[in-house]
Design a protein around this motif. Sequence first.
Motif, PDB file in Angstrom:
ATOM      1  N   ILE A   1       4.905  99.856  32.523  1.00  0.00           N
ATOM      2  CA  ILE A   1       5.161  98.536  31.934  1.00  0.00           C
ATOM      3  C   ILE A   1       6.517  98.505  31.236  1.00  0.00           C
ATOM      4  CG2 ILE A   1       4.418  96.913  30.143  1.00  0.00           C
ATOM      5  CD1 ILE A   1       1.520  97.714  30.842  1.00  0.00           C
ATOM      6  N   ILE A   2       6.832  99.568  30.512  1.00  0.00           N
ATOM      7  CA  ILE A   2       8.122  99.647  29.811  1.00  0.00           C
ATOM      8  C   ILE A   2       9.272  99.644  30.808  1.00  0.00           C
ATOM      9  CG2 ILE A   2       9.593 101.151  28.419  1.00  0.00           C
ATOM     10  CD1 ILE A   2       7.031 102.028  26.924  1.00  0.00           C
ATOM     11  N   ILE A   3       9.129 100.399  31.902  1.00  0.00           N
ATOM     12  CA  ILE A   3      10.180 100.448  32.924  1.00  0.00           C
ATOM     13  C   ILE A   3      10.395  99.070  33.533  1.00  0.00           C
ATOM     14  CG2 ILE A   3      10.771 101.347  35.212  1.00  0.00           C
ATOM     15  CD1 ILE A   3       9.372 103.964  34.390  1.00  0.00           C
ATOM     16  N   ILE A   4       9.292  98.367  33.845  1.00  0.00           N
ATOM     17  CA  ILE A   4       9.390  97.024  34.433  1.00  0.00           C
ATOM     18  C   ILE A   4      10.083  96.073  33.449  1.00  0.00           C
ATOM     19  CG2 ILE A   4       8.056  95.002  35.165  1.00  0.00           C
ATOM     20  CD1 ILE A   4       5.982  96.959  36.309  1.00  0.00           C
ATOM     21  N   ALA A   5       9.726  96.181  32.171  1.00  0.00           N
ATOM     22  CA  ALA A   5      10.323  95.310  31.152  1.00  0.00           C
ATOM     23  C   ALA A   5      11.829  95.557  31.037  1.00  0.00           C
ATOM     24  CB  ALA A   5       9.639  95.533  29.808  1.00  0.00           C
ATOM     25  N   VAL A   6      12.210  96.847  31.092  1.00  0.00           N
ATOM     26  CA  VAL A   6      13.638  97.184  31.014  1.00  0.00           C
ATOM     27  C   VAL A   6      14.396  96.620  32.203  1.00  0.00           C
ATOM     28  CG1 VAL A   6      15.289  99.075  31.097  1.00  0.00           C
ATOM     29  CG2 VAL A   6      13.306  99.236  29.589  1.00  0.00           C
ATOM     30  N   VAL A   7      13.812  96.780  33.406  1.00  0.00           N
ATOM     31  CA  VAL A   7      14.456  96.265  34.620  1.00  0.00           C
ATOM     32  C   VAL A   7      14.619  94.745  34.528  1.00  0.00           C
ATOM     33  CG1 VAL A   7      14.189  95.932  37.108  1.00  0.00           C
ATOM     34  CG2 VAL A   7      13.685  98.157  36.086  1.00  0.00           C
ATOM     35  N   ILE A   8      13.568  94.059  34.069  1.00  0.00           N
ATOM     36  CA  ILE A   8      13.626  92.600  33.942  1.00  0.00           C
ATOM     37  C   ILE A   8      14.695  92.190  32.931  1.00  0.00           C
ATOM     38  CG2 ILE A   8      12.367  90.565  33.124  1.00  0.00           C
ATOM     39  CD1 ILE A   8       9.855  91.767  34.373  1.00  0.00           C
ATOM     40  N   SER A   9      14.746  92.932  31.787  1.00  0.00           N
ATOM     41  CA  SER A   9      15.732  92.598  30.752  1.00  0.00           C
ATOM     42  C   SER A   9      17.159  92.770  31.251  1.00  0.00           C
ATOM     43  CB  SER A   9      15.505  93.463  29.507  1.00  0.00           C
ATOM     44  OG  SER A   9      15.820  94.823  29.773  1.00  0.00           O
TER      45      SER A   9
END
Length: 369
Positions: A25-33
């Motif tokens: 989830i953290i990785i996905i959030a970073v990519v989205i940001s």
Amino acid sequence: MLSTESTHAQGRPRAFTLMELMIVIIIIAVVISILIPAVAGARNAARRASTARLMKDVADASGQFYTDQGRLPGHFSAREMAHADNMDQGFMEMHNIVADLAGGITGAGNLPAPTPNSVLVGPMSSTAGQVWFDHDRVGLPSGGKAYLTPDAKHFIAQTDTGQQAAANLENARLKSLVDEWGNPILAWRQDERAIQPVAVLADFAAETVGAGAPARFYWATNAGFLKATSLGKRGYNQTDPQRGSILSDAFNPAPMRIQSMAGILGSPSAGTDPTGSGGTPTLPAAGRAKLIIHSAGTDGVFVGVRDPGMKQFAATRPSGSPFYPDFIDYAVNFVTKPSGGERWTDNDGKPTSRDVMSRFDDQLLGAGN
């Protein structure tokens, strides 16, 4: 030999642990940001490019008009557009220019309406200072050619409450040329009667036309949009003291707005020192062009008080009010600070200038030279 139960257990896929899920989830959030600003930046870059093309179309059409007619486009003269009535009439310079470039005027205002769809518009409150305009005639100018034919996407009326400060509701029905963000595009047309050297600020810019010598540019010609509280597709408030336009009259008094007009519209390389001592140029000797086309850019505000470009003028801000500068100081084109600054120099140590407006997200394009 393995039992059936143990075989099934070995073949069953292992579930993610809570920690592994959190990491994903953290990785996905970073990519989205990372992606969202990049996508937004690319979208805005595309819109800036498209807006620049639209502005160039207007500039090219104005240049051709000038070649053919020997004057800048605009049905009403600069003096008529700068009439005191236009502080509240809401007839913008771009309306005036498009009427000449694209047609639409069907008759004098003191005559009966020539077509059922005609609206009575103009910079003055008297019918003698107005004309009948029909949008169905845009692109079909009588007695001449169409220099510009706006498409439906970029030709939209600003009729919602607050979009246009106009006492004449017919003027509010006029369609406006808009940029890729859906915000009206301004036009600043030079008064070609103003030929005297710029010795004082009033020689370059003024609110309205006065009894004395004419100015190069007048604030009243765009007052309707600069006084708007909900302008454009997203309803940008030009009058907000913390986020609005430095050119708004809601929080910046006339002397400051006129100073800013000099800083925005003045040529960044043709300055004059009114003291005659040969010091720092504090007034523009000429405008950027005879006609200046002006998009508010990404933030939808015409030279916004919170635009990063305002950091150049930090010394003019009252203490304790970080987002409330006084004005755009023309002298910063030539010196590093508004007061007590050093002159900009090139690699050879010779005096040079910089364009303070290049640091704003507003887009400016000259035409009519």
